[in-house]
Motif scaffolding. Sequence first.
Motif, short mmCIF file in Angstrom:
data_model
loop_
_atom_site.label_atom_id
_atom_site.label_comp_id
_atom_site.label_asym_id
_atom_site.label_seq_id
_atom_site.Cartn_x
_atom_site.Cartn_y
_atom_site.Cartn_z
N ASN A 1 11.21 47.04 11.58
CA ASN A 1 11.95 46.23 10.61
C ASN A 1 11.75 44.73 10.86
O ASN A 1 11.54 44.31 12.01
CB ASN A 1 13.44 46.57 10.67
N PRO A 2 11.82 43.92 9.81
CA PRO A 2 11.63 42.47 9.95
C PRO A 2 12.89 41.80 10.50
O PRO A 2 13.58 41.06 9.78
CB PRO A 2 11.32 42.03 8.51
N ILE A 3 13.17 42.05 11.76
CA ILE A 3 14.46 41.61 12.29
C ILE A 3 14.58 40.08 12.38
O ILE A 3 15.68 39.55 12.26
CB ILE A 3 14.79 42.26 13.65
N GLN A 4 13.45 39.38 12.58
CA GLN A 4 13.54 37.92 12.62
C GLN A 4 13.99 37.37 11.27
O GLN A 4 14.86 36.49 11.21
CB GLN A 4 12.21 37.30 13.01
N GLU A 5 13.44 37.90 10.20
CA GLU A 5 13.84 37.49 8.85
C GLU A 5 15.31 37.82 8.61
O GLU A 5 16.06 37.02 8.04
CB GLU A 5 12.96 38.18 7.81
N ILE A 6 15.73 39.00 9.06
CA ILE A 6 17.12 39.43 8.87
C ILE A 6 18.08 38.53 9.64
O ILE A 6 19.11 38.10 9.11
CB ILE A 6 17.28 40.91 9.29
N ILE A 7 17.74 38.23 10.89
CA ILE A 7 18.60 37.40 11.73
C ILE A 7 18.72 35.99 11.12
O ILE A 7 19.83 35.44 10.99
CB ILE A 7 18.05 37.34 13.17
N ASN A 8 17.59 35.41 10.74
CA ASN A 8 17.61 34.06 10.19
C ASN A 8 18.45 33.97 8.92
O ASN A 8 19.25 33.04 8.75
CB ASN A 8 16.18 33.58 9.90
N ALA A 9 18.28 34.95 8.04
CA ALA A 9 19.02 34.93 6.78
C ALA A 9 20.51 35.15 7.02
O ALA A 9 21.35 34.48 6.40
CB ALA A 9 18.47 36.00 5.84
N ASP B 1 12.36 39.38 22.84
CA ASP B 1 12.84 38.15 23.46
C ASP B 1 14.11 37.74 22.72
O ASP B 1 14.05 37.20 21.61
CB ASP B 1 11.76 37.06 23.35
N VAL B 2 15.26 38.01 23.31
CA VAL B 2 16.51 37.83 22.59
C VAL B 2 16.81 36.36 22.29
O VAL B 2 17.46 36.04 21.28
CB VAL B 2 17.70 38.48 23.33
N GLN C 1 17.75 41.24 32.49
CA GLN C 1 17.90 39.90 31.91
C GLN C 1 16.53 39.25 31.69
O GLN C 1 16.25 38.72 30.60
CB GLN C 1 18.74 39.02 32.82
N LYS C 2 15.69 39.28 32.72
CA LYS C 2 14.38 38.63 32.63
C LYS C 2 13.48 39.33 31.63
O LYS C 2 12.73 38.67 30.89
CB LYS C 2 13.74 38.58 34.01
N HIS C 3 13.55 40.66 31.60
CA HIS C 3 12.70 41.40 30.66
C HIS C 3 13.00 41.02 29.22
O HIS C 3 12.08 40.82 28.42
CB HIS C 3 12.89 42.91 30.86
N PHE C 4 14.27 40.94 28.88
CA PHE C 4 14.66 40.62 27.50
C PHE C 4 14.89 39.11 27.30
O PHE C 4 15.26 38.69 26.21
CB PHE C 4 15.92 41.41 27.12
N ASN C 5 14.67 38.33 28.34
CA ASN C 5 14.81 36.88 28.30
C ASN C 5 16.20 36.42 27.85
O ASN C 5 16.36 35.50 27.05
CB ASN C 5 13.74 36.22 27.41
N ALA C 6 17.22 37.09 28.37
CA ALA C 6 18.59 36.60 28.16
C ALA C 6 18.78 35.33 28.97
O ALA C 6 18.18 35.14 30.03
CB ALA C 6 19.61 37.66 28.59
N LYS C 7 19.63 34.45 28.47
CA LYS C 7 19.84 33.16 29.14
C LYS C 7 20.56 33.34 30.46
O LYS C 7 20.25 32.65 31.45
CB LYS C 7 20.64 32.23 28.22
#
Length: 409
Positions: A183-191, A213-214, A80-86
Motif C-alpha cells: 500500500n502507498p503508506i507514505q501518500e496515506i500518512i502525508n494526506a 523507517d518510521v 529501535q535501530k532497525h525501524f529507526n525510531a528516535k
Amino acid sequence: MAEAKFNIDKIRQDFPILQRKVNGQNLVYFDNAATSQTPKQVIDCIIDYYENYNANIHRGVHSLSQEATDAYEQARIKIQKHFNAKQAHEIILTSGTTHAINLVAHAYGSMLTKGDEVLVSALEHHSNIVPWQMMCEKNGAHLKVIPMLENGQLDMEYFHQSLSTKTKMVFVNHVSNALGTINPIQEIINAAHQVNARVLVDGAQAAPHIQADVQALDVDFYTVSAHKMCGPTGVGMLYAKEELLEQMPPYQGGGEMIAEVSFEKTTYAGLPHKFEAGTPNIAGGIAFGAALDYMHEIGFKSIEAYENELLIYATHLIQEIDGIVIYGPEPESKTAVLSFNVEGLHAYDLGTILDQMGIALRTGHHCAQPIMEYYKIPGTARASFSFYNTKKEINIFIDALKKAISMLT
C-alpha cells in the motif's frame, strides 16, 4: 542475479525444520505469510536464556536478573535501530501485532468522541478491523472504509475525498496478508496529517520483506510481529511517537507499569514501562533481537531482491496452468505472495492434496473476509515465499499443483 548475493544452501542449513519430511516427502514450506521459520541461531538464543540466565527483569538486584534485563533492553535497542525510531522508549514490546493494535484502540481510542471519523482500508486483516469496530461502538466514532479495486489495490481517490477535519485516525496495512499488495503508506500518512489525523500502519506482513523507517515515514503508530521475521511467536512491538505515548492512558494495570501504588492513588511508570504491565515474554523479546541480527547479516536489500525474483518466477510458471486465477496486483506492486484459485475447484481441496505431497500453503479467507467478499469467493490458496525458499521448490510446487488439479477434475 539476486540469488548470487547470498548462499542459499548455507542459509537453508540454518533452518532445521527445512530438513524434515511431511507425508514421506521433503517439506516445501510456502506458508511464510502466516509464520516464518526460525533459524538455529534464534533457537539457540532462546535455549541460552533458559539454560544460563533465566530470571525476571527490571526487578532484581541479583546477577541473573541484571543479565536478563540487559539482554532484553539490548533487544529493544536493536528493534529501535532497525525501524529507526528516535528513542528506545518509543518501542513498546507486546505479544504481537494484534496486542499492539488493541493497545492503541483502547488507549488512544479512549480520547476519541462521538462524531469523530476513522478510516480503515478494505484490505485489512481482521486484527486491524475488529479492534476499531469495538472502539467505535464504545466511543461513538464513525468507521468508514477505504474501498479496494479489482486489481487488489486501494481506491486512493476515495481515500482523499473521505478525509476531512472530522477524520481523527487512519488504519492501513503496509502489505496485505491475503494478496501481498504494497500500500502507498507514505501518500496515506502525508494526506492524513494534512487534516491532523493520526495513522496506524500494520507492518506485520511488510516487516519480513521491507525495512520501514518510521521517522522518514513520519508514521504515528507502526506494529510488527516477530514470528513473521524469523523470530518466535508471542512477541512483537508497537512503535509510537513519544508525544502520543505520553498522552495515552495505560492499556493494562499491574506490576512493572507503576511508579507507586497505594489504596488511595497509583502513579504510573515512565515510558516504555507504562504500557508493559506484568512479566513479559523475556526469552521472546531477546530472540526478536537475535532474529533481526540474523536477517541483517544476510541483508534486507538482498532478501527483498531474491524474494522478488522467486515471485516473478512462480508467477510466470503458474500462469501457464489452465484455469488459474491470480488475485492481487502484478509482482512489482506486491511482496512474495501468490493468492490464487483454480476455476471449478475449492482451495481447501487443493491444499489438502498438496499437503500429501509435502507442500505447505494456506487456504481459506486468511483472516481477511472482506477481501473474499469483494471477489465473491470463499477463499484462495496462498503460496507465500521467503528468502530460504528456492526455485527448485517452486518447480516441485508447480508439478504438484498440476497433479492435484488432474486428480480433482
